[in-house]
Design a protein around this motif. Structure first.
Motif, mmCIF file in Angstrom:
data_model
loop_
_atom_site.group_PDB
_atom_site.id
_atom_site.type_symbol
_atom_site.label_atom_id
_atom_site.label_comp_id
_atom_site.label_asym_id
_atom_site.label_seq_id
_atom_site.Cartn_x
_atom_site.Cartn_y
_atom_site.Cartn_z
ATOM 1 N N ASN A 573 25.423 -5.337 5.401
ATOM 2 C CA ASN A 573 24.752 -4.359 4.528
ATOM 3 C C ASN A 573 23.456 -4.911 3.940
ATOM 4 O OD1 ASN A 573 26.786 -2.395 4.887
ATOM 5 N ND2 ASN A 573 28.063 -3.428 3.343
ATOM 6 N N GLY A 574 23.187 -6.200 4.213
ATOM 7 C CA GLY A 574 21.914 -6.797 3.820
ATOM 8 C C GLY A 574 21.854 -7.279 2.385
ATOM 9 N N ILE A 575 20.797 -8.073 2.130
ATOM 10 C CA ILE A 575 20.449 -8.497 0.767
ATOM 11 C C ILE A 575 19.016 -8.068 0.510
ATOM 12 C CG2 ILE A 575 22.065 -10.431 0.674
ATOM 13 C CD1 ILE A 575 19.722 -12.268 1.379
ATOM 14 N N GLN A 576 18.682 -7.794 -0.710
ATOM 15 C CA GLN A 576 17.350 -7.307 -1.059
ATOM 16 C C GLN A 576 16.566 -8.384 -1.828
ATOM 17 O OE1 GLN A 576 18.076 -3.602 -3.164
ATOM 18 N NE2 GLN A 576 17.771 -2.427 -1.263
ATOM 19 N N GLY A 597 15.759 -18.588 9.808
ATOM 20 C CA GLY A 597 16.851 -19.386 9.257
ATOM 21 C C GLY A 597 18.171 -18.654 9.176
ATOM 22 N N ILE A 598 18.213 -17.388 9.644
ATOM 23 C CA ILE A 598 19.456 -16.599 9.627
ATOM 24 C C ILE A 598 19.654 -16.026 11.020
ATOM 25 C CG2 ILE A 598 20.704 -14.686 8.574
ATOM 26 C CD1 ILE A 598 18.886 -14.937 6.145
ATOM 27 N N PRO A 599 20.744 -16.338 11.681
ATOM 28 C CA PRO A 599 20.959 -15.829 13.042
ATOM 29 C C PRO A 599 20.978 -14.313 13.080
ATOM 30 C CG PRO A 599 22.497 -17.601 12.560
ATOM 31 C CD PRO A 599 21.829 -17.269 11.271
ATOM 32 N N GLY A 600 20.170 -13.765 14.010
ATOM 33 C CA GLY A 600 20.181 -12.329 14.260
ATOM 34 C C GLY A 600 19.650 -11.482 13.128
ATOM 35 N N ALA A 601 18.974 -12.088 12.158
ATOM 36 C CA ALA A 601 18.546 -11.334 10.972
ATOM 37 C C ALA A 601 17.260 -10.572 11.231
ATOM 38 C CB ALA A 601 18.371 -12.273 9.793
ATOM 39 N N THR A 602 17.111 -9.443 10.606
ATOM 40 C CA THR A 602 15.882 -8.652 10.617
ATOM 41 C C THR A 602 15.550 -8.251 9.188
ATOM 42 O OG1 THR A 602 17.146 -6.618 10.988
ATOM 43 C CG2 THR A 602 16.279 -7.756 12.947
ATOM 44 N N VAL A 603 14.310 -7.777 9.011
ATOM 45 C CA VAL A 603 13.836 -7.356 7.692
ATOM 46 C C VAL A 603 13.420 -5.905 7.768
ATOM 47 C CG1 VAL A 603 12.153 -7.762 5.854
ATOM 48 C CG2 VAL A 603 13.052 -9.696 7.158
ATOM 49 N N PHE A 604 13.774 -5.186 6.745
ATOM 50 C CA PHE A 604 13.363 -3.783 6.657
ATOM 51 C C PHE A 604 12.829 -3.509 5.248
ATOM 52 C CE2 PHE A 604 13.984 0.657 5.625
ATOM 53 C CZ PHE A 604 13.374 1.280 6.700
ATOM 54 N N PRO A 605 11.618 -2.932 5.138
ATOM 55 C CA PRO A 605 10.684 -2.654 6.223
ATOM 56 C C PRO A 605 10.012 -3.959 6.693
ATOM 57 C CG PRO A 605 9.675 -2.089 4.145
ATOM 58 C CD PRO A 605 11.090 -2.486 3.825
ATOM 59 N N SER A 606 9.611 -3.975 7.931
ATOM 60 C CA SER A 606 8.978 -5.176 8.479
ATOM 61 C C SER A 606 7.473 -5.208 8.246
ATOM 62 C CB SER A 606 9.268 -5.276 9.979
ATOM 63 O OG SER A 606 8.738 -4.139 10.662
ATOM 64 N N THR A 607 6.885 -4.138 7.782
ATOM 65 C CA THR A 607 5.449 -4.077 7.489
ATOM 66 C C THR A 607 5.243 -3.520 6.095
ATOM 67 O OG1 THR A 607 4.888 -3.742 9.820
ATOM 68 C CG2 THR A 607 3.213 -3.148 8.197
ATOM 69 N N LEU A 608 4.442 -4.208 5.305
ATOM 70 C CA LEU A 608 4.099 -3.756 3.956
ATOM 71 C C LEU A 608 2.634 -3.348 3.944
ATOM 72 C CD1 LEU A 608 5.810 -6.573 1.826
ATOM 73 C CD2 LEU A 608 6.799 -4.433 2.669
ATOM 74 N N GLU A 609 2.327 -2.188 3.469
ATOM 75 C CA GLU A 609 0.957 -1.693 3.362
ATOM 76 C C GLU A 609 0.431 -1.992 1.963
ATOM 77 O OE1 GLU A 609 -0.755 -0.429 5.782
ATOM 78 O OE2 GLU A 609 0.841 -0.146 7.280
ATOM 79 N N VAL A 610 -0.682 -2.730 1.909
ATOM 80 C CA VAL A 610 -1.279 -3.125 0.626
ATOM 81 C C VAL A 610 -2.681 -2.536 0.558
ATOM 82 C CG1 VAL A 610 -1.981 -5.036 -0.862
ATOM 83 C CG2 VAL A 610 0.060 -5.248 0.596
ATOM 84 N N GLY A 611 -2.979 -1.824 -0.507
ATOM 85 C CA GLY A 611 -4.286 -1.200 -0.658
ATOM 86 C C GLY A 611 -5.352 -2.186 -1.102
ATOM 87 N N VAL A 620 12.269 -5.588 0.092
ATOM 88 C CA VAL A 620 12.670 -5.664 1.494
ATOM 89 C C VAL A 620 14.153 -6.013 1.556
ATOM 90 C CG1 VAL A 620 10.374 -6.341 2.270
ATOM 91 C CG2 VAL A 620 12.031 -8.109 1.669
ATOM 92 N N THR A 621 14.770 -5.601 2.656
ATOM 93 C CA THR A 621 16.198 -5.870 2.870
ATOM 94 C C THR A 621 16.359 -6.743 4.103
ATOM 95 O OG1 THR A 621 16.784 -3.735 1.904
ATOM 96 C CG2 THR A 621 18.453 -4.845 3.238
#
Length: 703
Positions: A573-576, A597-611, A620-621
């Motif tokens: 369920n992820g960590i934030q 450093g974490i097997p099979g881990a992904t980040v959501f969202p993978s892109t952050l939009e900065v103005g 991010v999760t």
């Protein structure tokens, strides 16, 4: 068309002149007074070198052109007995000049000597220079000779000692020697190396005695501020245009000198000044000599000199040489290349071979400040004529500061070794009378700056550009004992700021500049260096170098993470985590986030939009379907930005813990234990009931 001296009118724009009249008192704080000792060769060879005694006429004119409160002395050069002081250092006044003429102080001796005791003459010159009660700042010996030193054998040792002693005394007193090498018999190299260069003087060659008048005037113009030399032809026996004097030239005094030609001296028949449309002859005074005549404009008429001048000249030649002597309140200054004696504008300049020639110049006004917006022109005259340059004072090119009175330009060709002379003209281009000074430059092998800049790649925000300077001669590193280096930082050919460079103990000069933004920059480095040339002596000189630097500054984005040490069973369920950022970019920026450093881990969202210039937070999760072992985990978020931006950090550490099997199933254990407890309790209760019933049965059975 300009032509050599004999056939032209030489207009010598000279300092305050007091020839048998009260001198004009200039309203200026500058002290232009000079001390001069004239040494005149009266050895026997002068019978051939100067058969018409032009040397005495030239020396006499020189003393007549000196200003009030100048000081002059006279030494005759001959053998042991005839080498003597004719006049100690004496203050110049109109009366004194008249007395010198009437008494024939400057005249040919009865007998000429067979010897040339230069050692004694130099020693006497030093004694004469010390003889006055006070001394002026500019001091010089003018040494005229047509040969080499010659001594009787019995006098040689003494004369050579006097030569060394006299030269040492003159050098210690700051007296320059200007040798005049007359004719082919004069050893120019000896006079230059022995007299001129060691004292910061200058050798003047004269091919024949007819040139002596011009040579002495050239030396006088070099010695005294506010004196200049110009030339142009004038036609005789007609009402001829003479000059157009403009107010911008600030001329104070005017004299006319007519050199003799073929034994005759031209006669001035009439002079028309701006305030005298018919004749101004009554406004002139008239001293003369067999080889020249001079007409002096009375000082009271000086304020009315601006405008057109006309004259009628009577002579035996259609075109006649004439010298007009004027004084201007404007004083030319060649700032770069620096003078070998920084306090003396007229000393020779040294410059390193192979460099383009840096030129900075200005004009000092009566208050001793650089006058602004004075039109200047610089022209290389020798060894050949180059195109004229018009230096500018706009803070661009080689100019360090706009509108400060110091104009700058450069001859962009690499300078070859040799002797050069350039002319600095401080008159408007349309002025008929030109005020110009000659400056001598010696180009030779000298150490030059070698520059390195760092970093070589892109700059980070607030990161300085470091400029390092070392020195090399003929491609080999050398240690420069002393140098002052000023770096002008330019953008779009405009000076932004100037920064001094400082040396370290290892002989490297360093300066730093932090550019405010990405741009093409240029570093213009001007060095005043002191070098001891083993074969030539000390050299104080200018080196100049320009270095380009393309500063591509990456916009900065600052990132950080708010980390908390979560305890979780899995990452299904992820960590934030909260990513904080601050952008300095003018454009939107994308931050790409991943986890390591974490097997099979992904980040959501993978892109952050900065103005643009945004400051904020994004959550991010981090998710992983893998079965992770229990215990503490250390990992990091990896941040990648656009290629044109710079991140203060790319790895943001995060931590969490995975619970063990017991921890993950603790509620099951609790339920089992509770069930066991309840079961045991019921068993206990059942056993109690059983025991109780059996006891009762036994009790009743006994009855």
């Amino acid at each position: 068309m300009r032509r050599p001296f004999m056939g032209l009118i030489l207009i010598l724009l000279l300092g305050t002149i007091s020839v048998r009249v009260p001198a004009v008192t200039a309203q200026t704080t500058a002290d232009t007074r000079i001390d001069v000792v004239l040494v005149i060769d009266n050895s026997g060879s002068m019978k051939q070198s100067d058969s018409h005694d032009n040397r005495f006429s030239a020396a006499k004119l020189f003393t007549d052109l000196l200003a009030t409160n100048d000081q002059v002395g006279l030494v005759s050069l001959g053998d042991r007995d005839s080498t003597k002081t004719i006049m100690t250092l004496t203050q110049v006044t109109g009366f004194a000049q008249q007395m010198w003429d009437q008494m024939g102080v400057i005249a040919r001796p009865k007998d000429l000597s067979e010897w040339t005791y230069m050692g004694g003459a130099i020693d006497l010159s030093a004694t004469v220079m010390d003889s006055a009660a006070h001394h002026n700042q500019q001091r010089a010996v003018i040494f005229l000779t047509d040969g080499l030193p010659t001594y009787r054998d019995e006098d040689r040792a003494v004369q050579e000692d006097k030569m060394r002693s006299g030269l040492d005394r003159l050098k210690q007193a700051g007296v320059k020697i200007f040798p005049i090498a007359l004719g082919a018999g004069a050893d120019r190299n000896f006079l230059d190396q022995t007299f001129a260069r060691p004292t910061h003087g200058l050798l003047y060659p004269a091919e024949n005695a007819d040139q002596l008048l011009n040579v002495y005037i050239q030396i006088l113009a070099r010695l005294q501020d506010g004196r200049y030399v110009d030339s142009y032809p004038v036609i005789d026996n007609t009402d001829a245009f003479l000059a157009n004097v403009t107010p911008e030239q600030k001329i104070q005094q005017v004299n006319f000198v007519f050199p003799g030609y073929n034994g005759t001296v031209p006669t001035l028949k009439n002079l028309l000044l701006p305030d005298s449309p018919t004749s101004a002859m009554d406004k002139l005074l008239h001293p003369e000599d067999p080889n020249w005549s001079m007409w002096v404009v009375r000082p009271e008429y000086v304020p009315k000199l601006n405008g057109e001048w006309r004259m009628t000249l009577e002579s035996n030649s259609q075109q006649n040489p004439m010298i007009a002597v004027l004084k201007s309140d404007l004083r030319a200054r060649l700032v770069e290349p620096v003078a070998s004696l920084p306090s003396d504008d007229q000393t020779v300049r040294y410059y390193p071979a192979g460099r383009p020639l840096l030129l900075r110049a200005g004009v000092l006004d009566p208050s001793n400040r650089f006058a602004k917006r004075v039109p200047l022109r610089i022209t290389m005259q020798q060894p050949q004529l180059w195109d004229s340059l018009s230096p500018a004072d706009g803070g661009s090119g080689a100019d360090l500061s706009p509108d400060d009175g110091e104009d700058a330009t450069e001859y962009d060709r690499p300078m070859q070794p040799g002797n050069y002379q350039l002319q600095l003209n401080i008159s408007p281009s349309d002025s008929h009378v030109q005020l110009h000074k000659a400056y001598d430059i010696v180009v030779e092998a000298l150490p030059t700056m070698q520059v390195q800049t760092e970093p070589a790649g892109q700059l980070q925000v607030n990161e300085p550009i470091k400029v390092h300077v070392q020195w090399a001669l003929d491609g080999k590193p050398v240690t420069m004992p002393q140098a002052d280096i000023l770096m002008a930082v330019k953008r779009d050919d405009r000076v932004i700021t100037t920064i001094p460079l400082h040396p370290d103990s290892e002989g490297t000069w360093t300066g730093e500049y932090t550019p405010p933004e990405s741009a093409q920059y240029q570093f213009a480095l001007t060095a005043h260096a002191d070098w001891q040339a083993t074969d030539r002596g000390p050299r104080h000189y200018t080196d100049y170098l320009e270095v380009n630097y393309d500063a591509h500054k990456q916009p900065l984005v600052e990132v950080s993470v708010n980390d908390t040490d979560d305890r979780v069973n899995t990452l299904n369920n992820g960590i934030q985590r909260t990513v904080a950022f601050r952008s300095y970019s003018d454009q939107p920026v994308q931050l790409h986030v991943s986890v390591a450093g974490i097997p099979g881990a992904t980040v959501f969202p993978s892109t952050l939009e900065v103005g643009p210039h945004e400051t904020g937070n994004r959550t991010v999760t981090v998710i992983s379907p893998a079965a992770l072992h229990s215990g503490a985990w250390k990992a990091h978020l990896t941040i990648n930005g656009d290629a044109q931006v710079h991140l203060n950090a790319t790895d943001l550490p995060i931590s969490f813990s995975i619970n063990g099997w017991l921890t993950r199933n603790r509620w099951v254990f609790l339920l089992v234990i509770l069930a066991l407890i309840l079961t045991l309790r019921r068993v206990r209760e059942a056993m109690g009931d059983f025991v109780s019933r059996n006891v009762e049965l036994l009790r009743y059975g006994r009855r």
